[in-house]
Design an enzyme around this catalytic site. Structure first.
Site, mmCIF file in Angstrom:
data_model
loop_
_atom_site.group_PDB
_atom_site.id
_atom_site.type_symbol
_atom_site.label_atom_id
_atom_site.label_comp_id
_atom_site.label_asym_id
_atom_site.label_seq_id
_atom_site.Cartn_x
_atom_site.Cartn_y
_atom_site.Cartn_z
ATOM 1 N N ARG A 46 0.726 -1.156 -0.093
ATOM 2 C CA ARG A 46 0.096 0.002 0.182
ATOM 3 C C ARG A 46 0.946 1.327 -0.040
ATOM 4 N NH1 ARG A 46 -1.521 1.857 4.755
ATOM 5 N NH2 ARG A 46 -2.093 0.144 5.649
ATOM 6 N N TYR A 98 -16.579 16.265 -15.652
ATOM 7 C CA TYR A 98 -17.360 15.243 -15.489
ATOM 8 C C TYR A 98 -18.243 14.938 -14.457
ATOM 9 C CZ TYR A 98 -17.187 10.051 -14.013
ATOM 10 O OH TYR A 98 -17.490 8.816 -13.815
ATOM 11 N N ASP A 170 -7.614 18.458 -14.608
ATOM 12 C CA ASP A 170 -7.719 17.186 -15.222
ATOM 13 C C ASP A 170 -7.546 16.941 -16.478
ATOM 14 O OD1 ASP A 170 -9.084 14.979 -15.988
ATOM 15 O OD2 ASP A 170 -10.648 14.927 -14.657
ATOM 16 N N LYS A 195 -8.294 5.901 -19.276
ATOM 17 C CA LYS A 195 -8.823 6.486 -20.633
ATOM 18 C C LYS A 195 -7.463 6.373 -21.326
ATOM 19 C CE LYS A 195 -12.704 7.184 -18.649
ATOM 20 N NZ LYS A 195 -12.756 7.820 -17.399
#
Ligand SMILES: Cc1ncc(COP(=O)(O)O)c(C=O)c1O
Length: 379
Positions: A46, A98, A170, A195
């Site tokens: 992690r 978005y 973004d 994406k």
């Protein structure tokens, strides 16, 4: 090294133990410590994992930043950036974003006391007007989702800097191949690596890139503390996708520009939104700050929702699905899919109409894509 070369090599030297040319999938949760606290740089996956580290170095290099951090999704990356803020801080977000980001602002962070307002991305002055004493962050997408509007990053960054406000961009729609916001003065870049970066619609991921050391430390602390990290295989898939980013983006753009020009003349099409078209209101800004216009375009169809329903059901190569940026062409209906969380009133206010269709133009043969659209639009 140039972008294309860095995409293939940065952070991805052959494995020192075995010589493996490709970064291995380090499928391990933990690492041996020789004595307490003495280890080879990794303690627990992690906190850090070699495959993820390779991805993070690659992402930083592609965006021209000093530091990259990978997350389990684009929204996890968004939340990580917002986590550096405190209750009572103010964020100005662009009003075309978005739907999931809007949902994070409205349904998650507002409950925690974050003050969020939306500025009209068509009027850059509206960001300046929205500034308050407690404003800490400006959040934008450019090109925006789903209306492909373009915001002048350099101008906004200059203004934000003067006011002591951070600017986060973004950069999902452009990808670092076509646009690098840090080089234009932004403080933070965010990606849904799901994406274009990964590029094959087979993984969910996110990223934050910055050159600001203090911000990096805060977000890295959050990454480990909150734990929204990508698994090793997912990191590896994004890393593999990145190797072909440059080639893919060139093809995405070529096809999108071809279709946008074609659709502009099509009588059933009321409006085409594509920053590469001369008719796009911010084409001149896109030309100045991007080296290409990417593969996303939106259209408004004559005949409202009925025409949309018919169009999407008749398409054969374009698949009706959420998401974007993969090699295969996708079609999406923002009102009921990516931007459903806005609700009708907010959606209309932001110009997302019932007849709006978003296309993620893939890298199939452009004549096949044109024929597919042509057949679907035929009455
Ligand atoms: C511009 C943009 N940012 C962020 C996200 C969220 O990314 P993810 O779905 O990987 O969480 C999306 C998803 O569609 C997006 O389009």
């Amino acid at each position: 090294m140039k972008f294309d070369t860095r995409a293939i090599h940065e952070g991805q030297k052959p494995d020192t133990q075995t010589g493996a040319v490709i970064v291995p999938v380090y499928q391990t949760s933990t690492y041996e410590q020789e004595t307490i606290g003495k280890h080879k740089g990794f303690e627990y996956s992690r906190t850090g994992n070699p495959t993820r580290k390779a991805l993070e170095e690659s992402l930083a290099s592609l965006e021209g930043g000093n530091y990259g951090l990978a997350f389990a999704s684009g929204v996890a990356a968004t939340v990580a950036v917002l986590s550096v803020l405190k209750s009572g801080d103010h964020v100005i977000s662009g009003n075309d974003i978005y739907g999931g980001t809007y949902r994070i602002f409205e349904k998650v962070f507002k409950q925690w006391g974050l003050d969020v307002s939306y500025a009209d991305v068509d009027k850059i002055e509206s960001f300046e007007k929205a500034i308050k004493k407690n404003t800490k962050l400006i959040w934008i997408e450019t090109p925006t989702n789903p209306l492909l509007k373009i915001i002048d990053i350099k101008r906004l960054a200059g203004f934000a800097k003067k006011k002591g406000v951070l600017l986060a961009v973004d950069n999902t729609f452009a990808s670092p191949y076509f646009q690098r916001p840090l080089e234009l003065g932004a403080d933070i870049v965010v990606h849904s690596t799901t994406k274009y970066l990964a590029g094959h619609s087979d993984v969910i991921g996110g990223a934050v890139i910055t050159s600001n050391e203090a911000l990096y430390k805060d977000i890295k602390f959050y990454q480990n503390a909150a734990g929204g990290v990508p698994g090793t295989w997912d990191s590896w898939l994004v890393l593999r996708g990145i190797k072909t980013l440059a080639v893919r983006m060139r093809e995405h753009e070529k096809n999108a520009l071809y279709l946008a020009k074609y659709l502009e003349k099509y009588k059933q099409v009321e409006k085409v939104y594509y920053p590469g078209l001369k008719s796009h209101p911010q084409h001149y800004i896109a030309k100045a700050q991007m080296s290409g216009f990417s593969g996303m375009l939106s259209i408004e169809l004559k005949g409202g929702f009925k025409a949309v329903e018919q169009f999407v059901s008749k398409l054969k190569i374009f698949t009706l699905a959420e998401s974007l940026g993969g090699v295969e062409s996708l079609v999406c209906y923002p009102a009921r899919m990516t931007h459903a969380s806005l609700g009708e009133k907010e959606r209309f206010k932001r110009g997302i109409k019932d007849n709006l269709v978003r296309l993620s133009v893939g890298i199939e043969n452009k004549a096949d894509l044109k024929n597919d659209i042509n057949n679907a639009l035929a009455l």
